[in-house]
Design a protein around this motif. Structure first.
Motif, PDB file in Angstrom:
ATOM      1  N   GLN A 106      30.353  -2.544 -26.039  1.00 13.02           N
ATOM      2  CA  GLN A 106      29.622  -3.181 -27.130  1.00 13.02           C
ATOM      3  C   GLN A 106      28.589  -2.224 -27.731  1.00 13.02           C
ATOM      4  O   GLN A 106      28.493  -2.090 -28.953  1.00 13.02           O
ATOM      5  CB  GLN A 106      28.939  -4.451 -26.629  1.00 13.02           C
ATOM      6  CG  GLN A 106      28.170  -5.185 -27.700  1.00 13.02           C
ATOM      7  CD  GLN A 106      27.441  -6.395 -27.159  1.00 13.02           C
ATOM      8  OE1 GLN A 106      27.078  -6.452 -25.982  1.00 13.02           O
ATOM      9  NE2 GLN A 106      27.215  -7.376 -28.011  1.00 13.02           N
ATOM     10  N   GLN A 107      27.849  -1.529 -26.874  1.00 11.12           N
ATOM     11  CA  GLN A 107      26.842  -0.592 -27.372  1.00 11.12           C
ATOM     12  C   GLN A 107      27.494   0.592 -28.082  1.00 11.12           C
ATOM     13  O   GLN A 107      27.011   1.046 -29.117  1.00 11.12           O
ATOM     14  CB  GLN A 107      25.947  -0.117 -26.224  1.00 11.12           C
ATOM     15  CG  GLN A 107      25.037  -1.190 -25.672  1.00 11.12           C
ATOM     16  CD  GLN A 107      24.169  -1.814 -26.740  1.00 11.12           C
ATOM     17  OE1 GLN A 107      23.437  -1.127 -27.456  1.00 11.12           O
ATOM     18  NE2 GLN A 107      24.263  -3.127 -26.878  1.00 11.12           N
ATOM     19  N   ALA A 108      28.597   1.082 -27.546  1.00 10.30           N
ATOM     20  CA  ALA A 108      29.305   2.199 -28.179  1.00 10.30           C
ATOM     21  C   ALA A 108      29.852   1.787 -29.550  1.00 10.30           C
ATOM     22  O   ALA A 108      29.791   2.570 -30.509  1.00 10.30           O
ATOM     23  CB  ALA A 108      30.428   2.690 -27.273  1.00 10.30           C
ATOM     24  N   LEU A 109      30.367   0.574 -29.649  1.00 16.14           N
ATOM     25  CA  LEU A 109      30.872   0.089 -30.938  1.00 16.14           C
ATOM     26  C   LEU A 109      29.745  -0.076 -31.953  1.00 16.14           C
ATOM     27  O   LEU A 109      29.919   0.213 -33.141  1.00 16.14           O
ATOM     28  CB  LEU A 109      31.642  -1.221 -30.757  1.00 16.14           C
ATOM     29  CG  LEU A 109      32.992  -1.077 -30.064  1.00 16.14           C
ATOM     30  CD1 LEU A 109      33.550  -2.443 -29.667  1.00 16.14           C
ATOM     31  CD2 LEU A 109      33.974  -0.314 -30.947  1.00 16.14           C
ATOM     32  N   MET A 110      28.595  -0.512 -31.485  1.00 20.02           N
ATOM     33  CA  MET A 110      27.440  -0.637 -32.382  1.00 20.02           C
ATOM     34  C   MET A 110      26.982   0.744 -32.857  1.00 20.02           C
ATOM     35  O   MET A 110      26.567   0.902 -34.002  1.00 20.02           O
ATOM     36  CB  MET A 110      26.314  -1.403 -31.696  1.00 20.02           C
ATOM     37  CG  MET A 110      26.661  -2.877 -31.469  1.00 20.02           C
ATOM     38  SD  MET A 110      25.425  -3.747 -30.494  1.00 20.02           S
ATOM     39  CE  MET A 110      24.252  -4.161 -31.780  1.00 20.02           C
ATOM     40  N   ASP A 113      29.315   1.782 -35.591  1.00 20.94           N
ATOM     41  CA  ASP A 113      28.990   1.142 -36.869  1.00 20.94           C
ATOM     42  C   ASP A 113      27.952   1.958 -37.644  1.00 20.94           C
ATOM     43  O   ASP A 113      27.973   1.983 -38.873  1.00 20.94           O
ATOM     44  CB  ASP A 113      28.454  -0.278 -36.648  1.00 20.94           C
ATOM     45  CG  ASP A 113      29.523  -1.242 -36.172  1.00 20.94           C
ATOM     46  OD1 ASP A 113      30.731  -0.923 -36.285  1.00 20.94           O
ATOM     47  OD2 ASP A 113      29.145  -2.319 -35.667  1.00 20.94           O
ATOM     48  N   LEU A 114      27.051   2.604 -36.911  1.00 22.17           N
ATOM     49  CA  LEU A 114      25.992   3.386 -37.543  1.00 22.17           C
ATOM     50  C   LEU A 114      26.414   4.828 -37.834  1.00 22.17           C
ATOM     51  O   LEU A 114      25.896   5.459 -38.746  1.00 22.17           O
ATOM     52  CB  LEU A 114      24.745   3.392 -36.655  1.00 22.17           C
ATOM     53  CG  LEU A 114      24.075   2.031 -36.465  1.00 22.17           C
ATOM     54  CD1 LEU A 114      23.046   2.095 -35.353  1.00 22.17           C
ATOM     55  CD2 LEU A 114      23.444   1.558 -37.765  1.00 22.17           C
ATOM     56  N   ARG A 115      27.333   5.347 -37.014  1.00 18.24           N
ATOM     57  CA  ARG A 115      27.798   6.733 -37.163  1.00 18.24           C
ATOM     58  C   ARG A 115      29.312   6.787 -37.008  1.00 18.24           C
ATOM     59  O   ARG A 115      29.834   7.299 -36.024  1.00 18.24           O
ATOM     60  CB  ARG A 115      27.130   7.625 -36.102  1.00 18.24           C
ATOM     61  CG  ARG A 115      25.655   7.785 -36.296  1.00 18.24           C
ATOM     62  CD  ARG A 115      24.888   8.604 -35.289  1.00 18.24           C
ATOM     63  NE  ARG A 115      25.571   9.357 -34.278  1.00 18.24           N
ATOM     64  CZ  ARG A 115      24.980   9.817 -33.180  1.00 18.24           C
ATOM     65  NH1 ARG A 115      23.708   9.586 -32.951  1.00 18.24           N
ATOM     66  NH2 ARG A 115      25.653  10.513 -32.289  1.00 18.24           N
ATOM     67  N   PRO A 116      30.047   6.261 -37.990  1.00 14.42           N
ATOM     68  CA  PRO A 116      31.498   6.117 -37.847  1.00 14.42           C
ATOM     69  C   PRO A 116      32.275   7.422 -37.696  1.00 14.42           C
ATOM     70  O   PRO A 116      33.343   7.430 -37.087  1.00 14.42           O
ATOM     71  CB  PRO A 116      31.916   5.381 -39.119  1.00 14.42           C
ATOM     72  CG  PRO A 116      30.799   5.545 -40.069  1.00 14.42           C
ATOM     73  CD  PRO A 116      29.561   5.741 -39.263  1.00 14.42           C
ATOM     74  N   ASP A 117      31.770   8.510 -38.211  1.00 19.46           N
ATOM     75  CA  ASP A 117      32.507   9.776 -38.145  1.00 19.46           C
ATOM     76  C   ASP A 117      31.957  10.733 -37.098  1.00 19.46           C
ATOM     77  O   ASP A 117      32.383  11.887 -37.026  1.00 19.46           O
ATOM     78  CB  ASP A 117      32.486  10.461 -39.523  1.00 19.46           C
ATOM     79  CG  ASP A 117      33.185   9.623 -40.574  1.00 19.46           C
ATOM     80  OD1 ASP A 117      34.205   8.984 -40.230  1.00 19.46           O
ATOM     81  OD2 ASP A 117      32.710   9.584 -41.716  1.00 19.46           O
ATOM     82  N   VAL A 121      30.328   9.818 -30.685  1.00 13.72           N
ATOM     83  CA  VAL A 121      30.680   8.396 -30.613  1.00 13.72           C
ATOM     84  C   VAL A 121      32.181   8.245 -30.372  1.00 13.72           C
ATOM     85  O   VAL A 121      32.607   7.493 -29.490  1.00 13.72           O
ATOM     86  CB  VAL A 121      30.266   7.652 -31.907  1.00 13.72           C
ATOM     87  CG1 VAL A 121      30.761   6.218 -31.888  1.00 13.72           C
ATOM     88  CG2 VAL A 121      28.760   7.696 -32.094  1.00 13.72           C
ATOM     89  N   ARG A 122      32.980   8.968 -31.146  1.00 15.18           N
ATOM     90  CA  ARG A 122      34.436   8.860 -31.005  1.00 15.18           C
ATOM     91  C   ARG A 122      34.897   9.304 -29.624  1.00 15.18           C
ATOM     92  O   ARG A 122      35.795   8.699 -29.033  1.00 15.18           O
ATOM     93  CB  ARG A 122      35.134   9.672 -32.106  1.00 15.18           C
ATOM     94  CG  ARG A 122      34.956   9.035 -33.474  1.00 15.18           C
ATOM     95  CD  ARG A 122      35.876   9.588 -34.536  1.00 15.18           C
ATOM     96  NE  ARG A 122      36.312  10.953 -34.358  1.00 15.18           N
ATOM     97  CZ  ARG A 122      36.145  11.923 -35.249  1.00 15.18           C
ATOM     98  NH1 ARG A 122      35.520  11.671 -36.382  1.00 15.18           N
ATOM     99  NH2 ARG A 122      36.587  13.130 -35.022  1.00 15.18           N
ATOM    100  N   THR A 123      34.296  10.352 -29.099  1.00 10.59           N
ATOM    101  CA  THR A 123      34.662  10.861 -27.777  1.00 10.59           C
ATOM    102  C   THR A 123      34.357   9.822 -26.704  1.00 10.59           C
ATOM    103  O   THR A 123      35.174   9.581 -25.792  1.00 10.59           O
ATOM    104  CB  THR A 123      33.921  12.177 -27.471  1.00 10.59           C
ATOM    105  OG1 THR A 123      34.278  13.133 -28.471  1.00 10.59           O
ATOM    106  CG2 THR A 123      34.272  12.703 -26.096  1.00 10.59           C
ATOM    107  N   LEU A 124      33.201   9.199 -26.799  1.00  9.98           N
ATOM    108  CA  LEU A 124      32.843   8.170 -25.820  1.00  9.98           C
ATOM    109  C   LEU A 124      33.794   6.978 -25.900  1.00  9.98           C
ATOM    110  O   LEU A 124      34.280   6.498 -24.874  1.00  9.98           O
ATOM    111  CB  LEU A 124      31.398   7.711 -26.017  1.00  9.98           C
ATOM    112  CG  LEU A 124      30.889   6.662 -25.026  1.00  9.98           C
ATOM    113  CD1 LEU A 124      30.963   7.149 -23.586  1.00  9.98           C
ATOM    114  CD2 LEU A 124      29.468   6.239 -25.375  1.00  9.98           C
TER     115      LEU A 124
END
Length: 131
Positions: A106-110, A113-117, A121-124
């Motif tokens: 949930q936190q990673a998805l949030m 949302d703030l840093r889609p690219d 974030v994508r790696t995590l």
């Protein structure tokens, strides 16, 4: 005032130790900063620092960091979206280490949302097997 100064100093020293690759020393200082001044930022960094060392503490720090972040946002703190995303990633890693997989996702998805690219974030999310 003295606690705030101690926290600021400990946090700055922790960042320097982390930059030098001295994670154990950095972790101690992040914990000191969070203890002296439990801001969302201090707690989030402490969460990530303790995640690989103590899963129980990682859970506790992640929950405290999330509570602090939620309160700071609700109170209109001037936190940039990029900083919020970074804190959510750190909180996510703490939850993940503690075995709280859904909270971590949930936190990673949030954060996404703030840093889609953002590659971090994508790696995590990829490591969590989230699309």
């Amino acid at each position: 005032q003295a606690r705030s100064e101690r926290a600021t100093d400990a946090f700055a020293r922790a960042r320097r130790y982390e930059d030098m690759g001295q994670g154990v020393e950095a972790a101690k200082l992040y914990l000191e900063a969070a203890d002296a001044s439990p801001t969302a930022e201090h707690l989030a960094y402490a969460t990530e620092a303790i995640a690989s060392i103590d899963k129980s503490q990682a859970r506790d720090f992640a929950m405290a960091a999330l509570d602090a972040l939620t309160a700071e946002i609700a109170n209109g703190a001037n936190i940039k979206p990029r900083q919020i995303a970074s804190m959510r990633l750190k909180i996510s890693r703490g939850f993940w280490a503690a075995g709280l997989k859904e909270s971590a996702k949930q936190q990673a998805l949030m954060a996404r949302d703030l840093r889609p690219d953002d590659i971090e974030v994508r790696t995590l999310l990829k490591a969590m097997k989230v699309k």
